[in-house]
Structures are given as C-alpha cells and as structure tokens.
Scaffold this motif. Structure first.
Motif, PDB file in Angstrom:
ATOM      1  N   ALA A 108       0.738  -1.302  -0.056  1.00  0.00           N
ATOM      2  CA  ALA A 108       0.166  -0.063  -0.040  1.00  0.00           C
ATOM      3  C   ALA A 108       0.716   1.296  -0.168  1.00  0.00           C
ATOM      4  N   LEU A 109       2.060   1.350   0.742  1.00  0.00           N
ATOM      5  CA  LEU A 109       2.792   2.449   0.943  1.00  0.00           C
ATOM      6  C   LEU A 109       3.427   2.749  -0.578  1.00  0.00           C
ATOM      7  N   PHE A 110       4.008   1.229  -1.054  1.00  0.00           N
ATOM      8  CA  PHE A 110       4.443   1.394  -2.237  1.00  0.00           C
ATOM      9  C   PHE A 110       3.840   2.221  -3.266  1.00  0.00           C
ATOM     10  N   LYS A 111       2.716   1.885  -3.245  1.00  0.00           N
ATOM     11  CA  LYS A 111       1.647   2.406  -4.282  1.00  0.00           C
ATOM     12  C   LYS A 111       1.460   3.906  -4.323  1.00  0.00           C
ATOM     13  N   VAL A 112       1.675   4.327  -3.213  1.00  0.00           N
ATOM     14  CA  VAL A 112       1.213   5.863  -2.996  1.00  0.00           C
ATOM     15  C   VAL A 112       2.522   6.894  -3.035  1.00  0.00           C
ATOM     16  N   ARG A 113       3.600   6.027  -2.827  1.00  0.00           N
ATOM     17  CA  ARG A 113       4.727   6.954  -2.498  1.00  0.00           C
ATOM     18  C   ARG A 113       5.138   7.468  -3.795  1.00  0.00           C
ATOM     19  N   GLY A 114       5.657   8.768  -4.023  1.00  0.00           N
ATOM     20  CA  GLY A 114       6.169   9.249  -5.234  1.00  0.00           C
ATOM     21  C   GLY A 114       5.105   9.957  -6.217  1.00  0.00           C
ATOM     22  N   LEU A 115       3.785   9.843  -5.602  1.00  0.00           N
ATOM     23  CA  LEU A 115       2.645  10.643  -6.264  1.00  0.00           C
ATOM     24  C   LEU A 115       2.709  12.006  -5.801  1.00  0.00           C
ATOM     25  N   SER A 116       2.444  12.834  -6.823  1.00  0.00           N
ATOM     26  CA  SER A 116       2.275  14.384  -6.654  1.00  0.00           C
ATOM     27  C   SER A 116       0.874  14.440  -5.443  1.00  0.00           C
ATOM     28  N   GLU A 117       0.973  15.538  -5.134  1.00  0.00           N
ATOM     29  CA  GLU A 117      -0.418  16.010  -4.206  1.00  0.00           C
ATOM     30  C   GLU A 117      -1.472  15.706  -5.027  1.00  0.00           C
ATOM     31  N   GLU A 118      -1.429  16.280  -5.966  1.00  0.00           N
ATOM     32  CA  GLU A 118      -2.905  16.455  -7.134  1.00  0.00           C
ATOM     33  C   GLU A 118      -3.033  14.743  -7.558  1.00  0.00           C
ATOM     34  N   LEU A 119      -1.891  14.172  -8.002  1.00  0.00           N
ATOM     35  CA  LEU A 119      -2.367  12.816  -8.415  1.00  0.00           C
ATOM     36  C   LEU A 119      -2.796  11.916  -7.282  1.00  0.00           C
ATOM     37  N   ALA A 120      -2.348  11.940  -5.892  1.00  0.00           N
ATOM     38  CA  ALA A 120      -2.749  11.502  -4.937  1.00  0.00           C
ATOM     39  C   ALA A 120      -4.082  11.525  -4.271  1.00  0.00           C
ATOM     40  N   ARG A 121      -4.863  12.730  -4.960  1.00  0.00           N
ATOM     41  CA  ARG A 121      -6.200  12.972  -4.648  1.00  0.00           C
ATOM     42  C   ARG A 121      -6.983  13.058  -5.899  1.00  0.00           C
ATOM     43  N   THR A 122      -6.500  12.598  -7.010  1.00  0.00           N
ATOM     44  CA  THR A 122      -7.274  12.355  -8.075  1.00  0.00           C
ATOM     45  C   THR A 122      -8.249  11.048  -7.998  1.00  0.00           C
ATOM     46  N   ALA A 123      -9.619  11.311  -8.145  1.00  0.00           N
ATOM     47  CA  ALA A 123     -10.739  10.244  -8.149  1.00  0.00           C
ATOM     48  C   ALA A 123     -11.190  10.070  -9.472  1.00  0.00           C
ATOM     49  N   PRO A 124     -10.547   9.242 -10.387  1.00  0.00           N
ATOM     50  CA  PRO A 124     -11.033   8.972 -11.494  1.00  0.00           C
ATOM     51  C   PRO A 124     -12.305   8.439 -11.861  1.00  0.00           C
ATOM     52  N   ILE A 125     -13.076   7.826 -11.103  1.00  0.00           N
ATOM     53  CA  ILE A 125     -14.352   7.429 -11.056  1.00  0.00           C
ATOM     54  C   ILE A 125     -15.315   8.481 -10.641  1.00  0.00           C
ATOM     55  N   SER A 126     -16.213   9.126 -11.351  1.00  0.00           N
ATOM     56  CA  SER A 126     -16.944  10.318 -11.018  1.00  0.00           C
ATOM     57  C   SER A 126     -17.993   9.748  -9.953  1.00  0.00           C
ATOM     58  N   THR A 127     -18.367   8.394  -9.912  1.00  0.00           N
ATOM     59  CA  THR A 127     -19.394   8.315  -8.740  1.00  0.00           C
ATOM     60  C   THR A 127     -18.776   8.033  -7.505  1.00  0.00           C
ATOM     61  N   SER A 128     -17.457   7.839  -7.516  1.00  0.00           N
ATOM     62  CA  SER A 128     -16.642   7.593  -6.076  1.00  0.00           C
ATOM     63  C   SER A 128     -15.638   8.537  -6.001  1.00  0.00           C
ATOM     64  N   PRO A 129     -15.970   9.793  -5.646  1.00  0.00           N
ATOM     65  CA  PRO A 129     -15.104  11.064  -5.366  1.00  0.00           C
ATOM     66  C   PRO A 129     -13.973  10.785  -4.261  1.00  0.00           C
ATOM     67  N   LEU A 130     -14.368   9.804  -3.507  1.00  0.00           N
ATOM     68  CA  LEU A 130     -13.415   9.727  -2.281  1.00  0.00           C
ATOM     69  C   LEU A 130     -12.476   8.368  -2.427  1.00  0.00           C
ATOM     70  N   THR A 131     -12.649   7.900  -3.708  1.00  0.00           N
ATOM     71  CA  THR A 131     -11.567   6.709  -4.093  1.00  0.00           C
ATOM     72  C   THR A 131     -10.130   7.359  -4.743  1.00  0.00           C
ATOM     73  N   ASN A 132      -9.346   7.621  -4.101  1.00  0.00           N
ATOM     74  CA  ASN A 132      -8.220   8.160  -4.512  1.00  0.00           C
ATOM     75  C   ASN A 132      -7.170   7.546  -3.620  1.00  0.00           C
ATOM     76  N   PRO A 133      -5.939   7.707  -4.128  1.00  0.00           N
ATOM     77  CA  PRO A 133      -4.755   7.015  -3.403  1.00  0.00           C
ATOM     78  C   PRO A 133      -4.603   7.447  -1.907  1.00  0.00           C
ATOM     79  N   ALA A 134      -4.834   8.842  -1.656  1.00  0.00           N
ATOM     80  CA  ALA A 134      -4.537   9.638  -0.172  1.00  0.00           C
ATOM     81  C   ALA A 134      -5.553   9.176   0.610  1.00  0.00           C
TER      82      ALA A 134
END
Length: 166
Positions: A27-53
């Motif tokens: 889980a840590l490996f998948k999130v490390r190295g993301l920018s603040e923006e990409l860490a909070r990007t939720a690509p599924i419009s019906t799931s706005p809280l589904t983002n890495p952070a």
C-alpha cells in the motif's frame, strides 16, 4: 526495504504477520512518489473519495480501529462520526500526502508492536453485533482489507501516472 511475502518460518504467526507486513508495505509502495494532485485524483466520478491518499488514510484508521479499539478496547480516535461516516476518506483529501504516508507508516509499526505478544486465540475486548472476534480473525481481516484496497491502489496508480507492478 525489500517487500516480500515469504515468511521467516512456516508457523501460523510468521506466515500471517509476514503477509500483513507485505500488504501494508505494498500500500505504501503504491502511494509513494505521487504528487499531491495525483494522490487526490479520483478518476471514477461516482466515487469521489476513491483516490490514493484517501484510501491510504482509510487503511490507517481501519488498523487503528481493529487493533486498538476492537482487540484492546481503547478509545476510537478515528476522524469518522455519525455526521461524517467517511471522515477518514474525507481527511485524505485535505491532509498533506507525506502526513498521510507517515500516519499510516506509524500505524503499521504500532499495529505490529501491539500484536507482537497477543495470542491469536485471544478474544477481542469488543463484541461486534453478535460476533466476538479473536486476534486471528482481526489479523486475517486486516490482510483481506488491505489486499482488497491494494487492488484499488494498483489501478489508481496506473491511471494516475502509468506506473505498474506489484
């Protein structure tokens, strides 16, 4: 740190604790190295809280709840409430990514420390509905929950910046 699912021994505790550590580190490996923006990007419009952070923050508070509250009977310090049942996911949208990563990393270490001397047959302090889990069940649940969200994190990371791999 090298992530591995190979336990140091074949006994139940070694296997289960190694698998828990492996999914936590993944889980840590998948999130490390993301920018603040990409860490909070939720690509599924019906799931706005589904983002890495948010997912990593959820995993942090999930471990806190199951180990510190359910097993040990401690106070629930998680940011959820009746008004905000997804408070830990919402907080992931606001808290700086490094703070989310550090919080989860600290929880992982605390979880390991708190579980170290507990027998897997020890019943949890808290009864949930009509179920009284033991430490073994909680550890297996943490492995399942973290592994399931790792699948989400894997897809979110690939969608965010094209990174693939386990």
């Amino acid at each position: 740190m090298v992530r591995t699912d190979t336990p140091p021994a074949g006994d139940e505790r070694s296997v289960m604790m190694q698998m828990l550590e492996y999914v936590q580190q993944t889980a840590l490996f998948k999130v490390r190295g993301l920018s603040e923006e990409l860490a909070r990007t939720a690509p599924i419009s019906t799931s706005p809280l589904t983002n890495p952070a948010s997912l990593l923050n959820h995993l942090r508070w999930n471990e806190h709840y199951w180990v510190e509250v359910v097993i040990l009977g401690g106070e629930d310090r998680a940011p959820w409430s009746e008004e905000h049942p997804d408070g830990e996911l919402e907080a992931g949208l606001e808290v700086p990514l490094q703070e989310v990563i550090d919080g989860y990393s600290e929880q992982v270490q605390l979880t390991r420390t708190l579980l170290a001397d507990l027998d897997f047959d020890t019943e949890a302090d808290k009864v949930l509905k009509d179920f009284h889990p033991n430490v073994r069940w909680v550890v297996l649940h943490l492995i399942e929950e973290t592994a399931r969200h790792n699948g989400h994190l894997d897809l979110l990371r690939e969608m965010a910046d094209g990174s693939v791999g386990d």
